[in-house]
Design a protein around this motif. Structure first.
Motif, PDB file in Angstrom:
ATOM      1  N   SER A   1      -2.787   0.483  -4.736  1.00 38.27           N
ATOM      2  CA  SER A   1      -3.198   0.964  -6.069  1.00 38.27           C
ATOM      3  C   SER A   1      -3.655  -0.232  -6.887  1.00 38.27           C
ATOM      4  O   SER A   1      -4.816  -0.594  -6.862  1.00 38.27           O
TER       5      SER A   1
ATOM      6  N   GLU B   1      10.956  -1.288 -14.527  1.00 38.73           N
ATOM      7  CA  GLU B   1      11.197  -0.501 -15.738  1.00 38.73           C
ATOM      8  C   GLU B   1      10.884   0.981 -15.546  1.00 38.73           C
ATOM      9  O   GLU B   1      11.604   1.845 -16.064  1.00 38.73           O
TER      10      GLU B   1
ATOM     11  N   THR C   1      -0.141  -0.055 -11.522  1.00 41.49           N
ATOM     12  CA  THR C   1      -0.201   1.383 -11.837  1.00 41.49           C
ATOM     13  C   THR C   1       1.193   2.010 -11.892  1.00 41.49           C
ATOM     14  O   THR C   1       2.159   1.476 -11.330  1.00 41.49           O
TER      15      THR C   1
ATOM     16  N   ILE D   1      -0.929   2.287   1.252  1.00 44.77           N
ATOM     17  CA  ILE D   1      -1.813   2.596   0.128  1.00 44.77           C
ATOM     18  C   ILE D   1      -1.852   1.375  -0.776  1.00 44.77           C
ATOM     19  O   ILE D   1      -0.828   0.714  -0.976  1.00 44.77           O
TER      20      ILE D   1
END
Ligand SMILES: Cc1cc2nc3c(=O)[nH]c(=O)nc-3n(C[C@H](O)[C@H](O)[C@H](O)COP(=O)(O)OP(=O)(O)OC[C@H]3O[C@@H](n4cnc5c(N)ncnc54)[C@H](O)[C@@H]3O)c2cc1C
Length: 293
Positions: free
Chosen positions: A32, A124, A111, A30
């Motif tokens: 993003s 983070e 994202t 995938i």
């Protein structure tokens, strides 16, 4: 270097994306924001036959207020979370920590779902999600499941995601009244991944003692680390300087950070104690000041 050859697929909605994953999942990745994937392709560390670009899937975008949580769609950009008044009001830890993700340019593309799925132990988002005891909603064309960070993050860049699944949304619990929060990090340069980072949420009783402590350290192990012994030690204590100092180093011998040219294992362990002390101190101060009304 240039990426290896791949077929590019661009679903228009979630059901199309899930169908593509069901068909090509074993050979697909995938995409993003592409901020981690594209470098991996260019370095040929990942060689998928198909890229499924979910940038057009509107169902995966947005931030909503739902009972005790702020729910953020996987395809929501870091920059949208950073600027969100709702996040700042209900889960300010997230607003504080997300500014440490790379540079502004990266945050406008990258994202939340990508950060969580990439599972870098120094990132983070996984650290904050773990401290908050949030949840990850995963979907395939067969089912939707909800996992805790401990169930989802398995090791360095490794999660429990199956080839036919994607990260749909992430649930970040709101910070409760009477609580304070803090995010502390040290990176070699602005925008770099953390050497070590700490996220903490402290709830105080009306008599000033600690009711609840929720802590996670990133960069200190192969997955975000919850120092349960330290959390337990703090409960019921009046958080003066000596208690916070003692708590901060209680479990540093259990940390197992990777040493590299940016910092040795010993240095990262030491830094973990320093950052944890700062985070606890700041979270307690904020709880006392009543920053969450
Ligand atoms: C110079 C630079 C500095 C950076 N500094 C930091 C930093 O300090 N901290 C930090 O946290 N990150 C940093 N990053 C990475 C950045 O935050 C990425 O945005 C993030 O790691 C991945 O998000 P993405 O949307 O770009 O994901 P992508 O690059 O598109 O994907 C990353 C991985 O996650 C998978 N994936 C993506 N979305 C989903 C989904 N919804 N479901 C299942 N799998 C999915 C992809 O297949 C791929 O394996 C940096 C990147 C750069 C280029």
């Amino acid at each position: 270097m240039k990426p290896p050859k791949f077929s590019y697929l661009r679903p228009n909605n979630l059901s199309e994306a899930l169908e593509m994953l069901a068909e090509y999942g074993d050979e697909a990745k995938i995409m993003s924001g592409g901020q981690s994937l594209i470098p991996l392709l260019n370095m040929r560390l990942s060689t998928p036959a198909y890229i499924i670009d979910i940038g057009r899937v509107e169902e995966l975008k947005g931030i909503r207020d739902e009972e005790d949580s702020i729910v953020i769609g996987g395809m929501t950009r870091h920059a949208d979370v950073e600027k969100s008044p709702l996040v700042r009001e209900k889960c300010p830890l997230l607003s504080e920590g997300i500014r440490w993700v790379g540079h502004n340019q990266i945050r406008t593309r990258g994202t939340i779902g990508g950060s969580i799925a990439h599972a870098d132990p120094s990132a983070e988002l996984p650290c904050m999600l773990t401290a908050l005891r949030g949840e990850i909603v995963i979907v395939s064309n067969e089912e939707e499941i909800i996992l805790s960070p401990e169930e989802f993050f398995l090791s360095y860049l490794l999660t429990s995601l199956e080839p036919n699944q994607l990260v749909k949304e992430i649930r970040f619990p709101k910070i409760k009244k009477g609580s304070g929060y803090a995010f502390e990090e040290v990176a070699r340069r602005h925008g770099d991944f953390a050497l070590v980072e700490v996220a903490a949420v402290i709830e105080l009783n009306t008599d000033g003692t600690i009711a609840e402590a929720k802590i996670a350290l990133g960069g200190a192990n192969s997955v975000p680390f919850i120092p349960e012994g330290t959390e337990g030690f703090l409960i019921g204590k009046l958080p003066d300087d000596s208690i916070l100092k003692e708590a901060a180093v209680l479990q540093i011998d259990e940390l197992d950070p990777e040493g590299d040219i940016h910092g040795s294992k010993e240095y990262r362990r030491y830094l973990s104690g320093v950052l944890l002390e700062r985070a606890l101190y700041k979270a307690v101060e904020r709880a006392r000041e009543g920053v969450i009304a």
